[in-house]
Design a protein around this motif. Structure first.
Motif, mmCIF file in Angstrom:
data_model
loop_
_atom_site.group_PDB
_atom_site.id
_atom_site.type_symbol
_atom_site.label_atom_id
_atom_site.label_comp_id
_atom_site.label_asym_id
_atom_site.label_seq_id
_atom_site.Cartn_x
_atom_site.Cartn_y
_atom_site.Cartn_z
ATOM 1 N N ALA A 10 8.749 -11.564 1.462
ATOM 2 C CA ALA A 10 10.152 -11.153 1.316
ATOM 3 C C ALA A 10 10.377 -9.812 2.030
ATOM 4 C CB ALA A 10 10.521 -11.042 -0.156
ATOM 5 N N GLY A 11 9.409 -8.917 1.916
ATOM 6 C CA GLY A 11 9.515 -7.633 2.610
ATOM 7 C C GLY A 11 9.514 -7.809 4.110
ATOM 8 N N MET A 12 8.676 -8.715 4.588
ATOM 9 C CA MET A 12 8.627 -8.993 6.024
ATOM 10 C C MET A 12 9.945 -9.577 6.506
ATOM 11 S SD MET A 12 4.703 -10.380 6.409
ATOM 12 C CE MET A 12 4.947 -10.960 8.065
ATOM 13 N N ARG A 13 10.502 -10.490 5.718
ATOM 14 C CA ARG A 13 11.796 -11.082 6.092
ATOM 15 C C ARG A 13 12.893 -10.022 6.123
ATOM 16 N NH1 ARG A 13 10.851 -16.154 2.574
ATOM 17 N NH2 ARG A 13 9.965 -17.558 4.115
ATOM 18 N N ALA A 14 12.914 -9.165 5.119
ATOM 19 C CA ALA A 14 13.930 -8.108 5.068
ATOM 20 C C ALA A 14 13.786 -7.190 6.275
ATOM 21 C CB ALA A 14 13.798 -7.319 3.765
ATOM 22 N N TYR A 15 12.543 -6.849 6.620
ATOM 23 C CA TYR A 15 12.322 -5.975 7.778
ATOM 24 C C TYR A 15 12.721 -6.693 9.063
ATOM 25 C CZ TYR A 15 10.135 -2.712 10.995
ATOM 26 O OH TYR A 15 9.904 -1.818 12.006
ATOM 27 N N ALA A 16 12.432 -7.984 9.176
ATOM 28 C CA ALA A 16 12.820 -8.746 10.358
ATOM 29 C C ALA A 16 14.345 -8.775 10.499
ATOM 30 C CB ALA A 16 12.273 -10.171 10.285
ATOM 31 N N GLU A 17 15.052 -8.934 9.375
ATOM 32 C CA GLU A 17 16.520 -8.911 9.412
ATOM 33 C C GLU A 17 17.032 -7.533 9.814
ATOM 34 O OE1 GLU A 17 17.897 -10.352 5.628
ATOM 35 O OE2 GLU A 17 16.976 -12.323 5.942
ATOM 36 N N GLU A 18 16.377 -6.485 9.310
ATOM 37 C CA GLU A 18 16.765 -5.122 9.681
ATOM 38 C C GLU A 18 16.548 -4.898 11.176
ATOM 39 O OE1 GLU A 18 15.342 -0.564 8.821
ATOM 40 O OE2 GLU A 18 14.907 -2.081 7.299
ATOM 41 N N LEU A 19 15.411 -5.353 11.683
ATOM 42 C CA LEU A 19 15.139 -5.236 13.119
ATOM 43 C C LEU A 19 16.153 -6.015 13.939
ATOM 44 C CD1 LEU A 19 11.241 -5.520 13.403
ATOM 45 C CD2 LEU A 19 12.659 -3.519 13.870
ATOM 46 N N LEU A 119 2.123 6.786 19.036
ATOM 47 C CA LEU A 119 1.938 5.361 18.774
ATOM 48 C C LEU A 119 1.377 5.125 17.378
ATOM 49 C CD1 LEU A 119 2.127 2.497 19.821
ATOM 50 C CD2 LEU A 119 -0.140 2.776 20.827
ATOM 51 N N GLU A 120 0.528 6.021 16.926
ATOM 52 C CA GLU A 120 -0.054 5.887 15.586
ATOM 53 C C GLU A 120 1.039 5.879 14.521
ATOM 54 O OE1 GLU A 120 -3.183 5.241 13.038
ATOM 55 O OE2 GLU A 120 -3.330 5.435 15.210
ATOM 56 N N ALA A 121 2.008 6.793 14.628
ATOM 57 C CA ALA A 121 3.106 6.852 13.661
ATOM 58 C C ALA A 121 3.988 5.612 13.760
ATOM 59 C CB ALA A 121 3.940 8.110 13.871
ATOM 60 N N VAL A 122 4.242 5.154 14.969
ATOM 61 C CA VAL A 122 5.059 3.952 15.162
ATOM 62 C C VAL A 122 4.376 2.759 14.498
ATOM 63 C CG1 VAL A 122 5.971 2.328 16.870
ATOM 64 C CG2 VAL A 122 6.145 4.791 17.280
ATOM 65 N N MET A 123 3.084 2.596 14.756
ATOM 66 C CA MET A 123 2.345 1.462 14.192
ATOM 67 C C MET A 123 2.220 1.582 12.671
ATOM 68 S SD MET A 123 1.993 -0.486 16.677
ATOM 69 C CE MET A 123 1.015 -1.742 15.879
ATOM 70 N N ALA A 124 1.994 2.785 12.164
ATOM 71 C CA ALA A 124 1.889 2.983 10.716
ATOM 72 C C ALA A 124 3.201 2.631 10.035
ATOM 73 C CB ALA A 124 1.490 4.424 10.401
ATOM 74 N N ARG A 125 4.297 3.051 10.636
ATOM 75 C CA ARG A 125 5.616 2.747 10.063
ATOM 76 C C ARG A 125 5.872 1.243 10.087
ATOM 77 N NH1 ARG A 125 10.514 4.690 8.567
ATOM 78 N NH2 ARG A 125 12.370 3.817 9.525
ATOM 79 N N LEU A 126 5.531 0.600 11.186
ATOM 80 C CA LEU A 126 5.701 -0.846 11.288
ATOM 81 C C LEU A 126 4.852 -1.554 10.244
ATOM 82 C CD1 LEU A 126 6.809 -3.329 12.785
ATOM 83 C CD2 LEU A 126 4.876 -3.129 14.340
#
Length: 134
Positions: A10-19, A119-126
């Protein structure tokens, strides 16, 4: 049911919708925002007023002006340090302007991480937003 080894679907879906929403906003305003960002040029003057540096949105040197009074103090190291420090301040201001332009469509932390090449921060946030672990 989620397991510790599986990310929250569900979290992945919500993030995909946000993206998807973010990408749509970027696409809708993209050309205009990109043109504004590319047009950024920031000029900073050294504290002593003898060096003036202009940089682009990416921090690339566009123009360097040296007041002839610099020759009264023939200290190459001081001049080099002054140029570098003035260029750093100009680059920081240029990046602030880029963030301001893209803030309406991209979260500030993400813009800042990209501008800093972190890139580390970008990947960690993702990873965090996708509900996974690193």
């Amino acid at each position: 049911m989620d397991s510790p080894d599986r990310p929250d679907v569900a979290g992945m879906r919500a993030y995909a919708e946000e993206l998807q929403g973010m990408f749509q906003r970027i696409q809708d305003a993209g050309a205009e925002l990109h043109a504004k960002a590319r047009a950024i040029q920031v000029t900073e003057t050294s504290r002593d007023g003898l060096v003036s540096v202009t940089v682009s949105a990416r921090g690339e040197l566009v123009r360097l002006d040296l007041d002839p009074r610099i020759y009264r103090r023939p200290d190459a190291r001081h001049l080099a340090d002054t140029i570098a420090e003035t260029a750093r301040r100009a680059t920081a201001r240029a990046q602030e302007r880029v963030v301001e332009i893209f803030e309406p469509v991209i979260p500030t932390e993400e813009i800042q991480a990209h501008l800093n090449g972190d890139l580390e921060a970008v990947m960690a946030r993702l990873t965090e937003r996708m509900g996974g672990t690193r």
